[in-house]
Design a protein around this motif. Sequence first.
Motif, PDB file in Angstrom:
ATOM      1  N   THR A  26      -3.682  16.243  -7.507  1.00  0.00           N
ATOM      2  CA  THR A  26      -3.059  14.974  -7.153  1.00  0.00           C
ATOM      3  C   THR A  26      -3.986  13.802  -7.446  1.00  0.00           C
ATOM      4  N   VAL A  27      -5.251  13.932  -7.045  1.00  0.00           N
ATOM      5  CA  VAL A  27      -6.198  12.834  -7.255  1.00  0.00           C
ATOM      6  C   VAL A  27      -6.502  12.655  -8.735  1.00  0.00           C
ATOM      7  N   GLN A  28      -6.512  13.740  -9.505  1.00  0.00           N
ATOM      8  CA  GLN A  28      -6.694  13.608 -10.942  1.00  0.00           C
ATOM      9  C   GLN A  28      -5.528  12.844 -11.573  1.00  0.00           C
ATOM     10  N   ALA A  29      -4.306  13.172 -11.161  1.00  0.00           N
ATOM     11  CA  ALA A  29      -3.132  12.445 -11.660  1.00  0.00           C
ATOM     12  C   ALA A  29      -3.205  10.977 -11.258  1.00  0.00           C
ATOM     13  N   LEU A  30      -3.599  10.740 -10.006  1.00  0.00           N
ATOM     14  CA  LEU A  30      -3.736   9.374  -9.517  1.00  0.00           C
ATOM     15  C   LEU A  30      -4.805   8.615 -10.292  1.00  0.00           C
ATOM     16  N   GLY A  31      -5.910   9.292 -10.603  1.00  0.00           N
ATOM     17  CA  GLY A  31      -6.974   8.660 -11.368  1.00  0.00           C
ATOM     18  C   GLY A  31      -6.510   8.216 -12.744  1.00  0.00           C
ATOM     19  N   GLU A  32      -5.738   9.077 -13.423  1.00  0.00           N
ATOM     20  CA  GLU A  32      -5.232   8.719 -14.754  1.00  0.00           C
ATOM     21  C   GLU A  32      -4.322   7.497 -14.678  1.00  0.00           C
ATOM     22  N   LEU A  33      -3.436   7.473 -13.697  1.00  0.00           N
ATOM     23  CA  LEU A  33      -2.511   6.346 -13.564  1.00  0.00           C
ATOM     24  C   LEU A  33      -3.233   5.068 -13.145  1.00  0.00           C
ATOM     25  N   ALA A  34      -4.189   5.194 -12.208  1.00  0.00           N
ATOM     26  CA  ALA A  34      -4.887   4.014 -11.692  1.00  0.00           C
ATOM     27  C   ALA A  34      -5.804   3.392 -12.735  1.00  0.00           C
ATOM     28  N   VAL A  35      -6.416   4.216 -13.589  1.00  0.00           N
ATOM     29  CA  VAL A  35      -7.275   3.684 -14.645  1.00  0.00           C
ATOM     30  C   VAL A  35      -6.430   3.017 -15.727  1.00  0.00           C
ATOM     31  N   ALA A  36      -5.304   3.629 -16.054  1.00  0.00           N
ATOM     32  CA  ALA A  36      -4.427   3.046 -17.076  1.00  0.00           C
ATOM     33  C   ALA A  36      -3.754   1.769 -16.568  1.00  0.00           C
ATOM     34  N   PHE A  37      -3.400   1.757 -15.271  1.00  0.00           N
ATOM     35  CA  PHE A  37      -2.704   0.606 -14.682  1.00  0.00           C
ATOM     36  C   PHE A  37      -3.406   0.198 -13.389  1.00  0.00           C
ATOM     37  N   PRO A  38      -4.524  -0.524 -13.480  1.00  0.00           N
ATOM     38  CA  PRO A  38      -5.237  -0.958 -12.268  1.00  0.00           C
ATOM     39  C   PRO A  38      -4.553  -2.170 -11.644  1.00  0.00           C
ATOM     40  N   VAL A  39      -3.349  -1.944 -11.131  1.00  0.00           N
ATOM     41  CA  VAL A  39      -2.521  -3.031 -10.619  1.00  0.00           C
ATOM     42  C   VAL A  39      -2.492  -2.994  -9.100  1.00  0.00           C
ATOM     43  N   ALA A  40      -2.099  -4.108  -8.500  1.00  0.00           N
ATOM     44  CA  ALA A  40      -1.972  -4.165  -7.048  1.00  0.00           C
ATOM     45  C   ALA A  40      -0.907  -3.184  -6.583  1.00  0.00           C
ATOM     46  N   GLY A  41      -1.211  -2.469  -5.516  1.00  0.00           N
ATOM     47  CA  GLY A  41      -0.269  -1.482  -5.019  1.00  0.00           C
ATOM     48  C   GLY A  41      -0.426  -0.119  -5.657  1.00  0.00           C
ATOM     49  N   SER A  42      -1.127  -0.065  -6.782  1.00  0.00           N
ATOM     50  CA  SER A  42      -1.431   1.207  -7.466  1.00  0.00           C
ATOM     51  C   SER A  42      -0.198   2.109  -7.535  1.00  0.00           C
ATOM     52  N   PHE A  43      -0.301   3.322  -6.996  1.00  0.00           N
ATOM     53  CA  PHE A  43       0.782   4.307  -7.116  1.00  0.00           C
ATOM     54  C   PHE A  43       2.065   3.833  -6.439  1.00  0.00           C
ATOM     55  N   LEU A  44       1.975   2.904  -5.479  1.00  0.00           N
ATOM     56  CA  LEU A  44       3.179   2.428  -4.796  1.00  0.00           C
ATOM     57  C   LEU A  44       4.073   1.637  -5.747  1.00  0.00           C
ATOM     58  N   SER A  45       3.471   0.771  -6.558  1.00  0.00           N
ATOM     59  CA  SER A  45       4.271   0.019  -7.524  1.00  0.00           C
ATOM     60  C   SER A  45       4.631   0.881  -8.731  1.00  0.00           C
ATOM     61  N   LEU A  46       3.785   1.865  -9.055  1.00  0.00           N
ATOM     62  CA  LEU A  46       4.072   2.733 -10.199  1.00  0.00           C
ATOM     63  C   LEU A  46       5.215   3.703  -9.907  1.00  0.00           C
ATOM     64  N   ASN A  47       5.461   4.011  -8.628  1.00  0.00           N
ATOM     65  CA  ASN A  47       6.617   4.840  -8.286  1.00  0.00           C
ATOM     66  C   ASN A  47       7.905   4.178  -8.732  1.00  0.00           C
TER      67      ASN A  47
END
Length: 609
Positions: free
Chosen positions: A151-172
Motif C-alpha cells: 500500500t505504501v509503495q503504491a502511495l509513494g508512486e502516486l504521491a511522487v508523481a502528483f505531489p498535490v494537496a490532499g494526496s491520495f484523497l484528491s487522487l481517489n
Amino acid sequence: MKSEVQPSTSGDYELSTTLPMMSTEINDSKTKPTISYEDSIVDSKEDYNINNPNPAETNKNRGFFGNFIDSFKPIELDELDENLTDLERANILASRAPLQRSLKNRHIQMIAIGGAIGTGLFVGSGTALHEGGPASLVICYSLIGTMIFCTVQALGELAVAFPVAGSFLSLNSRFIAPWWGFVIAYNYALQWVIVMPLELVAAALTINYWDDKINSAAWVSIFYFLIVFINIFGVKGYGEAEFIFSLIKVLAVIGFIILGIILNCGGGPVGGYIGGRYWHDPGAFNHGFKGLCGVFVTAAFSFSGTELVGLTSAETENPRKTLPSATKQVFWRITLFYLISLILVGLLVPYNDPRLLGSGSSDAAASPFVIAIRNAGISGLPSVMNAVILIAVLSVANSAVFACSRTIASLADQGYAPKIFGYIDRRGRPIVGVAISFLVGLLCYLAASPKHGVAFAWMMAISGLSSIFTWGSICFAHVRFRLALAKQGRNTDELTFKSMSGIYGSIWGASLNFLILIAQFWVSLFPTNKADAYNFFQNYLNAVVLVFFAFCFFVWKKFKIQLLTPLEDMDLDTGRRVEDWDLLKQEIAEEKAYIASRPFYYRVYKAWC
C-alpha cells in the motif's frame, strides 16, 4: 508556447509562465495533447510566494505580535476559469494549494519510520496476544505487514508523481470516481477528528499509572494546549514535533528488543532462561481460527496512520527524492519494530496473563512491553516504557490535527465542502481545518464524565474501519492509474518513482483489505457462538457511515454519476511538478549510473533505504 522551465528551490522543475489554452507534451516518440487552462495556475514564484504573497505589504516589520496576526491573513489566488468541470477545477486547486513546503528529508524519514508506532503496538498488541496467542500474533502481523508495504509503495508512486494537496484523497476522485473520493475523504476526516479527543483522554488516563488522584480533566487541558502550541507553527511545528516523538519511540523499541533478547536468554534479575516456554504452555494459539481472525483485524488497526507519509507530499521540499526513500523505510519498520518486538513479546509474556485484559486500549498496565519488564523484576523501567506510551499517544493526537485539517481543506478544494474550509493563511496553515479539529477536540473533556467510556466507544465505532477502506482505496487507485497509463498509450518510463511491488502488489493489498473486512464482519457479529448486534455495530458501524456518505453524494448530484471514471478520460498531467522530461530523465540516469558505480553493499542499501 509562452513557457519556460526554471529550477525551483526544492530541486524540481516548474513551469514559470502562464500555460496556453492547448499545449503538447512529448513523451518518448509520441506526442500527446495535454489540456491546460489559462490563468488557472500561478504565473511565477515572483507573482506567487506562499511565504510572501504580497511583498509590498508583508515586508513591513510590524514586530512579533503584528507579524503573528498578519500570518493569519489569506493568500490571494487568481480566480479559475468558470468553464472548468468540477473535477478539472478540483485537480487544479489541489496542484496549486499554497501549503508550505517546509518538511525536510529528516522529518519525512522519521515520520515514515516512527509514524505508526503507537498504542497499536505498545498496548493493542496485548489484546491481540490474548485473543490469538503468540503464533497468531506473528502470522497476522506478517500478513498485514506485506499489505502495508504494498500500500505504501503504491502511495509513494502516486504521491511522487502528483505531489498535490490532499494526496491520495484528491487522487481517489481522479482515478476512481468523484463519488468515491467524496466518501473516502469525509470518512478520513471523520476518523482523525474523532481520534484527537480520544488520544487526549488516553494520554490523561496513561498518567493514572503513576497517580490516579488528580482529575483527568486537568491533564487533558495540559495536553490539549500542548497540541495547540505545536500546531501554531504550522507544518514545520508538526514536522519537528513528530521528529522528536518518533525518535523517542524508535529508540524505545530498539532498547526493548535488546532487553528482550537478554531477558529471554535468562539475563534478567529474576525468572532465568525462558526460551520458547510460553509457546508450549499455555500454547502457541488461543481460540482457534476465530482467535486468528481477531488478531488479523487488530493487527490491521495497529498500522493506522501509515498513510500519513503520503499526505505530506504537498508540503515536502523535494518529494521526488524524499518520498521514495521514506516509503522504503516501511519495510524496516515492519520487520524490525513490529515483527521482532512482537516475537519477543510472545516469548516473554504468556497469552493467559490476566494483566493483558486492561480497562481499555490506553491502559499502559495492559501493555505486554510493560508486563515483560515487570516479570523480569526490573524496577524503574516500567515507568520509562509508560512514558514512551504517553509520548506515542500525544504523537497520534498531533498527527490527527495535521491529517484532519489537510483533509478538510482538500474537501473544500474538490467542491465537497464550503469554500471557507479551504482557507489557507500566509504561513501555509489550513487554519479553518485546524480550528475544526480543535473545536471537536474539546470533546476530550468528557473524560471527567463517568460515562466517557461508552461515549468514546461509540465515537470510535463511527470511524473504526476508516483505515481499511483508505488503504484499499489507495491500492485500487494505483491499479486504475497504471491501467489508465496503458490505455492512453503511455508507460511507466515517465514515472520518477515506481512501486517496488508494482500493480500486482496493489492487487494483493486491495484483496487483503477486503479479507480484513470479511474477518471483521464475522468476529463482530459472532464474538461468541451467538450473534451480538450491539457488538456488531460497535465494530462495524463505519460501513453504514460510508453508505450514508455515498447516498448523500448521489442525492446531491441527483443520481447522475459515473460509478468509475473511464480510463481514457483520466487526467494524468495536472499537478505534475516536473515539465522538462528530458532533463529529468537525464538526472535520473546520472543517479542510477552513480549508484551502479558504487560497491555492492551501497547498492543494496539504496535499493531498500
